[in-house]
Design an enzyme around this catalytic site. Structure first.
Site, PDB file in Angstrom:
ATOM      1  N   HIS A 123      43.333  34.045  36.779  1.00  0.00           N
ATOM      2  CA  HIS A 123      44.013  35.097  36.020  1.00  0.00           C
ATOM      3  C   HIS A 123      45.474  35.141  36.484  1.00  0.00           C
ATOM      4  O   HIS A 123      45.764  34.849  37.648  1.00  0.00           O
ATOM      5  CB  HIS A 123      43.303  36.413  36.352  1.00  0.00           C
ATOM      6  CG  HIS A 123      43.722  37.590  35.546  1.00  0.00           C
ATOM      7  ND1 HIS A 123      44.844  38.319  35.834  1.00  0.00           N
ATOM      8  CD2 HIS A 123      43.160  38.174  34.458  1.00  0.00           C
ATOM      9  CE1 HIS A 123      44.958  39.316  34.962  1.00  0.00           C
ATOM     10  NE2 HIS A 123      43.940  39.246  34.111  1.00  0.00           N
ATOM     11  N   ASP A 199      39.094  36.373  44.764  1.00  0.00           N
ATOM     12  CA  ASP A 199      39.295  37.343  43.686  1.00  0.00           C
ATOM     13  C   ASP A 199      37.914  37.617  43.082  1.00  0.00           C
ATOM     14  O   ASP A 199      37.379  36.806  42.327  1.00  0.00           O
ATOM     15  CB  ASP A 199      40.257  36.754  42.645  1.00  0.00           C
ATOM     16  CG  ASP A 199      40.427  37.677  41.444  1.00  0.00           C
ATOM     17  OD1 ASP A 199      39.706  38.687  41.361  1.00  0.00           O
ATOM     18  OD2 ASP A 199      41.263  37.357  40.577  1.00  0.00           O
ATOM     19  N   GLN A 202      35.718  39.681  38.720  1.00  0.00           N
ATOM     20  CA  GLN A 202      34.662  39.454  37.719  1.00  0.00           C
ATOM     21  C   GLN A 202      33.286  39.277  38.339  1.00  0.00           C
ATOM     22  O   GLN A 202      32.280  39.418  37.649  1.00  0.00           O
ATOM     23  CB  GLN A 202      34.982  38.210  36.877  1.00  0.00           C
ATOM     24  CG  GLN A 202      36.209  38.348  36.001  1.00  0.00           C
ATOM     25  CD  GLN A 202      36.071  39.406  34.901  1.00  0.00           C
ATOM     26  OE1 GLN A 202      34.986  39.883  34.594  1.00  0.00           O
ATOM     27  NE2 GLN A 202      37.191  39.796  34.329  1.00  0.00           N
ATOM     28  N   LYS A 225      36.044  47.584  36.530  1.00  0.00           N
ATOM     29  CA  LYS A 225      35.185  46.522  35.988  1.00  0.00           C
ATOM     30  C   LYS A 225      33.749  46.652  36.494  1.00  0.00           C
ATOM     31  O   LYS A 225      32.895  45.825  36.195  1.00  0.00           O
ATOM     32  CB  LYS A 225      35.742  45.153  36.360  1.00  0.00           C
ATOM     33  CG  LYS A 225      37.070  44.840  35.670  1.00  0.00           C
ATOM     34  CD  LYS A 225      37.437  43.383  35.856  1.00  0.00           C
ATOM     35  CE  LYS A 225      38.898  43.115  35.621  1.00  0.00           C
ATOM     36  NZ  LYS A 225      39.282  43.088  34.214  1.00  0.00           N
ATOM     37  N   CYS A 365      44.946  36.450  29.725  1.00  0.00           N
ATOM     38  CA  CYS A 365      45.816  36.415  30.928  1.00  0.00           C
ATOM     39  C   CYS A 365      45.579  35.145  31.745  1.00  0.00           C
ATOM     40  O   CYS A 365      45.646  35.181  32.981  1.00  0.00           O
ATOM     41  CB  CYS A 365      45.633  37.638  31.812  1.00  0.00           C
ATOM     42  SG  CYS A 365      45.979  39.175  30.957  1.00  0.00           S
TER      43      CYS A 365
END
Ligand code: 7TS
Length: 410
Positions: A123, A199, A202, A225, A365
């Site tokens: 991203h 990261d 997600q 999220k 993104c």
């Protein structure tokens, strides 16, 4: 265990009663943000009705209550990711701020020609902060490239060498849904004395993430999220690494002493939390963690796997749909990016909306990934625990009709 998943989770989410364009809302944009259960909404409301005060700043009861709720939320996050102590948990605005903080505060340690390694599917939030410090300090920004199945070929791991100072990679791609082998990448990074940043924006809403198991030096994610509120994110860092990092934002509650021309800063984690904290967000995040843990991440993962398998199987039957990312569904989470032949993704998404379906269209993104895949954009659907098989049926029915809407025969 799986029996629990048969319960209708939709009833816990007030917004899912909403009608969109006269249809039942089918919310399939969970990779962008998730909906909130009543328990999260109520916890935030209860905070303002009964406990609101500025934490760490007062001797009065409300300030003390706000401080204690804020610390309870840190404890919940600590346990959720299996960190050692709440001192390793920093609350930020979101994953983006966590990554910016890291790039800024770690940059002091980098020297010319040091290498930072990312994956091409990152991203923008996990590219731009590193790009800026690479430009400022003449570092080399390198990328791991994925194959046509959306996986990392063995040879790409050889890019992690003694020159690599930091590897920053998403555990799950927000476009392809690929789940990358983080444990393996972390091991290779550490063998080369590199820092690994994960990261988890997600992955953490859907998979059990244990910072010790994957040996992450740093890990970032966003509450919104994972059923929590917007405006609060997490930066986890190993304490000995955080201890040596300078602060990113400066202001109230992060200092030790301030003089007219000099200042010393507070210990970790306070050093990284300048200004009034987002207690409302912390309370909401804790309620979200409680909700997720009551159901169990294993159950959530199993449920989403079932939805993804069904959706992929049905979408593959439609000849004019092309799906991107791993076809080995073991390597994929509940995110499906695709295109409909001859039809612009924004048109597809708009037509899906007329069926009450929320999807996302665009570059997500991830422009370097899209360029690498020779795509301008795609449509994306992404699932969460409150989706069910009927939602997928509505999606498939709509997709079968998309081309007809625009005058194509089939
Ligand atoms: N990292 C990944 C892998 C993401 O998917 C996102 C947001 C971020 C970082 C940034 O998160 P934020 O909370 O700081 O904004 N991804 C998406 C998406 O795919 N659609 O909308 C936002």
């Amino acid at each position: 265990m799986i029996d629990k998943i048969k319960v209708n989770f939709k009833e816990d989410f007030p917004i899912l009663e909403k009608k969109v364009n006269g249809r039942r809302l089918v919310y399939l944009d969970n990779a962008a943000t998730t909906q909130k259960p009543k328990s999260v909404i109520d916890a935030i409301s209860d905070y303002y009705k009964n406990h609101n005060g500025n934490p760490h700043r007062g001797a009065h009861s409300l300030s003390v209550e706000a401080t204690s709720l804020y610390d309870d939320a840190k404890e919940a996050v600590k346990n959720f990711i299996n960190a050692d102590s709440i001192d390793e948990i920093i609350f930020t605005k979101n994953s983006t701020e966590s990554l910016n903080l890291l790039a800024y505060s770690l940059s002091e340690d980098f020297k010319e020609n040091d290498e930072i390694l990312l994956c091409i599917s990152e991203h923008h939030s996990n590219i731009l902060p590193w790009m800026r410090i690479a430009k400022e300090k003449n570092l080399k920004l390198k990328y791991i490239y994925i194959d046509e199945n959306g996986s990392i070929p063995e040879s790409e791991y050889e890019k992690i060498t003694k020159k690599t100072k930091l590897v920053s990679i998403a555990q799950m791609s927000n476009v392809l849904g690929t789940i990358y082998p983080i444990k393996k990448i972390s091991k290779i990074a550490h063998e080369n004395d590199a820092i690994i940043v994960v990261d988890a924006a997600q992955s953490i809403p859907h998979l059990k993430v244990d910072v010790k198991d994957i040996d992450a030096d740093f890990l970032v994610f966003s509450a919104h999220k994972m059923l929590g509120p917007m405006g609060i994110g997490v930066l986890y860092g190993k304490k000995h690494l955080l201890d040596n990092m300078p602060p990113f934002l400066l202001g109230g509650d992060m200092i030790e002493y301030v003089y007219e021309n000099d200042a010393t800063f507070a210990e970790v984690p306070f050093r990284f939390e300048a200004g009034t904290q987002n207690v409302e967000g912390a309370v909401g995040l804790k309620a979200a963690i409680d909700y997720i843990e009551k159901i169990g991440l294993q159950n959530i993962e199993a449920h989403e796997k079932m939805l993804t398998e069904y959706a992929v199987k049905e979408m593959l039957k439609i000849p004019y749909i092309e799906i991107y990312g791993p076809m080995d569904l073991e390597k994929r989470g509940g995110i499906i990016s695709f295109n409909v032949k001859d039809i612009h993704p924004h048109d597809v998404s708009t037509i899906l909306d007329s069926y009450g379906i929320a999807s996302r269209a665009g570059h997500h993104c991830c422009q370097p990934l899209m360029r690498y895949m020779n795509l301008n954009s795609s449509v994306r659907v992404s699932f969460y625990l409150y989706n069910n098989m009927e939602d997928i049926d509505v999606l498939i029915d709509a997709l079968k009709n998309v081309r007809k809407w625009l005058g194509y025969g089939s």
